[in-house]
Design an enzyme around this catalytic site. Structure first.
Site, mmCIF file in Angstrom:
data_model
loop_
_atom_site.group_PDB
_atom_site.id
_atom_site.type_symbol
_atom_site.label_atom_id
_atom_site.label_comp_id
_atom_site.label_asym_id
_atom_site.label_seq_id
_atom_site.Cartn_x
_atom_site.Cartn_y
_atom_site.Cartn_z
ATOM 1 N N SER A 16 0.835 -1.193 0.000
ATOM 2 C CA SER A 16 0.000 0.000 0.000
ATOM 3 C C SER A 16 0.873 1.248 0.000
ATOM 4 O O SER A 16 2.067 1.186 0.259
ATOM 5 C CB SER A 16 -0.909 -0.004 1.232
ATOM 6 O OG SER A 16 -0.153 0.302 2.382
ATOM 7 N N LYS A 17 0.251 2.363 -0.295
ATOM 8 C CA LYS A 17 1.027 3.598 -0.419
ATOM 9 C C LYS A 17 1.728 3.966 0.887
ATOM 10 O O LYS A 17 2.791 4.558 0.882
ATOM 11 C CB LYS A 17 0.136 4.740 -0.912
ATOM 12 C CG LYS A 17 -1.157 4.949 -0.115
ATOM 13 C CD LYS A 17 -1.872 6.214 -0.539
ATOM 14 C CE LYS A 17 -2.392 6.135 -1.967
ATOM 15 N NZ LYS A 17 -3.210 7.302 -2.335
ATOM 16 N N ARG A 18 1.122 3.565 2.003
ATOM 17 C CA ARG A 18 1.730 3.865 3.303
ATOM 18 C C ARG A 18 3.019 3.078 3.552
ATOM 19 O O ARG A 18 3.824 3.443 4.395
ATOM 20 C CB ARG A 18 0.746 3.555 4.431
ATOM 21 C CG ARG A 18 -0.505 4.385 4.388
ATOM 22 C CD ARG A 18 -0.331 5.713 5.118
ATOM 23 N NE ARG A 18 -1.446 6.590 4.816
ATOM 24 C CZ ARG A 18 -1.322 7.808 4.258
ATOM 25 N NH1 ARG A 18 -0.132 8.274 3.952
ATOM 26 N NH2 ARG A 18 -2.382 8.538 4.018
#
Length: 506
Positions: A265-267
RNA sequence: GGUCCGUUCGUCUAGGGGUUAGGACACGUCCCUUUCACGGAUGAAACACGGGUUCGAUUCCCGUACGGACUACCA
């Protein structure tokens, strides 16, 4: 049922949603589509799926286009590229979906539903696993329960409505997936998906099928997250009577987190201190800023190679592939089925190899902007030598000016630990003497210098280890650096002396 | 919970009814080098488990376990 898709030139599309920076997994999806199109002599289309007005992020579209450009995936048609089937931005095609949604109602495969989101929330709360389907729709507010007259008048009154797909129970829907083989869904298990929202915009499902049909898409190559809704998509093709030209599906394995469970995920970028986006992205807040592969110092060729192998391999032992080779070797059949863990170490390794293999002139062109951004003003001749000196020991393009800053500016600090061990009054005297000797010796190259220094060492009855490490520290400040004499050659006589004297009076 | 997908070294993967199960990244050792890196050599490291089918299964089938995705008027 016939399928002519294999007989004609394939048309594929990459259809991202402009909700922010394009995830690296999206780049891989685009890459596979591109490779397939190029290999087959087909067409690669960029379609922007911006049907969710609430999630639209300004700049995201430009980001997508720039990211594709950077990795070398040029669409043949699409937003920013033109083409016969435009517009290619879904928000510009609103009327088209509206027309088809109503057509599907006419054909009896969809219906109007008046239940508000709030009412449905109530259903979800009272019923454990509530879904809007063939079992529940009879107890809800829609044109099936209300009748045509009542529905029409409600619509005429301006009441909000959505259009839902009418999924008939009791049949098996077989999907032929080029990667996974046959996948079967029971229609009874499917929900009546919303096709047209209250705001008049289509959902993904409707827009996707209408566009793929209108744009004559032959192969849908997309992430595995779409596999569960593909049954609905098949129903849509059938509902419209388009089953004969339905594209072939290929659902790609997902890219997983470097460690831990779940998809990347982008995180994860910030969490693991690694880039998970092709380009950096400036968000509204610091938390929404993301690092990019480009800014980190990756070569697009390396990123492409790395991404291509994340879920696909042509077979055999080769692992370095140029874009042309990838185009030649790519095949959907060789795409893997299981999720591929994002291995940043491997990405770095590819980058290192690509930098090593790159010729100096090309490298100079890439490093120059980085050097200039740091305020370094250097000639191509110097940069070329500097790059040659450093390229075997860098991982990123940025390493040339960061790790190798000392090639462009004076040494910032000298390695104290080594100095503690090797520097003393006696050696200081000898070192000063060596400096003076070199001051009068205008050497041309590393070999000459090395001979002179070695001769000096011998003359003084010293060992190379007494002087060489100190020379290195005088030149670059650290024990981790390029070969001493070659470094001096890059600097030239004058700068070499400057560094020796700066070191002596430090 | 339901539906669907998956499972070869730590990771990416090759292979595929009979192989010393191959490569790459990472890791260990050695060589090169009085640095670091590159390069070379070498080592450790895998067919999730249980049943079938078969002369023989890592490979085919079933089940189990585990992992994943989906389950919105998001895509």
């Amino acid at each position: 049922m016939t399928n002519d898709n294999l007989m004609i030139k394939p048309r594929v599309r990459f259809a991202p949603s402009p909700t922010g920076a394009l995830h690296i997994g999206g780049v891989r999806t685009a890459l596979y589509n591109y490779l397939f199109a190029r290999q087959q002599g087909g067409t690669f289309i960029l379609r922007i799926e911006d049907t969710d007005q609430g999630r639209y992020v300004p700049g995201a579209e430009e980001y997508i286009i720039e990211a594709l450009r950077w990795v070398g995936l040029r669409p043949d048609e699409g937003v920013g590229f033109g083409g016969p089937d435009g517009p290619y931005r879904q928000s510009d095609r609103k009327e088209i979906y509206l027309k088809y949604a109503h057509e599907l109602v006419q054909r009896g495969h969809a219906y109007y539903a008046f239940d508000t989101p709030e009412e449905l929330d109530v259903c979800r709360q009272s019923q454990e696993h509530f879904t809007y389907n063939h079992l529940t729709r009879n107890g809800l507010l829609n044109s099936l329960t209300l009748g045509d007259a009542e529905s029409s008048s409600r619509i005429a009154e301006g009441k909000h409505f959505v259009i839902r797909l009418k999924v008939e129970p009791g049949r098996s829907i077989r999907i032929k997936d080029l990667i996974r083989g046959d996948v079967v869904f029971e229609s009874s298990e499917l929900d009546d998906k919303v096709l047209l929202k209250t705001d008049g915009m289509p959902t993904y499902h409707l827009a996707n099928i209408v566009d793929d049909h209108l744009m004559r898409i032959t192969h849908v190559i997309r992430g595995e997250e779409w596999l569960p809704s593909t049954a609905h998509h098949v129903l849509l093709y059938e509902g419209f009577g388009w089953q004969d030209t339905m594209p072939l599906f290929s659902h790609l394995p997902l890219i997983m987190k470097p460690v831990g469970n779940g998809k990347l995920s982008k995180r994860d970028g910030a969490k693991f201190g690694i880039p998970v986006f092709p380009l950096s992205w400036k968000g509204e807040t610091v938390e929404e800023n993301f690092d990019g592969f480009r800014e980190t110092g990756f070569l697009p060729e390396a990123v492409v190679n790395f991404l291509a192998l994340l879920g696909w391999h042509p077979g055999g032992d080769q692992d370095l592939f140029s874009m042309d080779e990838l185009i030649q070797l790519f095949s959907i059949e060789h795409i893997g089925k299981s999720g591929a863990r994002f291995d940043y170490e491997k990405a770095k390794s590819f980058n290192q190899k690509y930098i090593h293999a790159m010729d100096n002139a090309t490298l100079v062109a890439l490093v120059r902007p980085l050097a200039e951004a740091k305020g370094y003003q250097v000639s191509d001749a110097f940069l070329s030598k500097a790059v040659a000196l450093m390229k075997e020991r860098v991982t990123f393009l940025t390493d040339f000016v960061e790790m190798g800053y000392y090639l462009f500016e004076p040494v910032r600090e000298y390695d104290e630990v080594t100095l503690q061990k090797r520097w003393n009054g006696e050696i200081a005297t000898v070192f000063a003497e060596l400096t003076e000797k070199l001051a009068t010796f205008d050497f041309f190259n590393s070999v000459e210098l090395e001979e002179a220094v070695k001769a000096f060492i011998q003359e003084k009855g010293l060992k190379p280890g007494d002087i060489l490490p100190l020379l290195r520290i005088a030149f670059v400040g650290t024990m981790k650096g390029p070969a001493v004499f070659e470094t001096a050659e890059v600097f030239g006589h004058e700068e070499t002396l400057l560094r020796l004297r700066a070191f002596l009076i430090r």
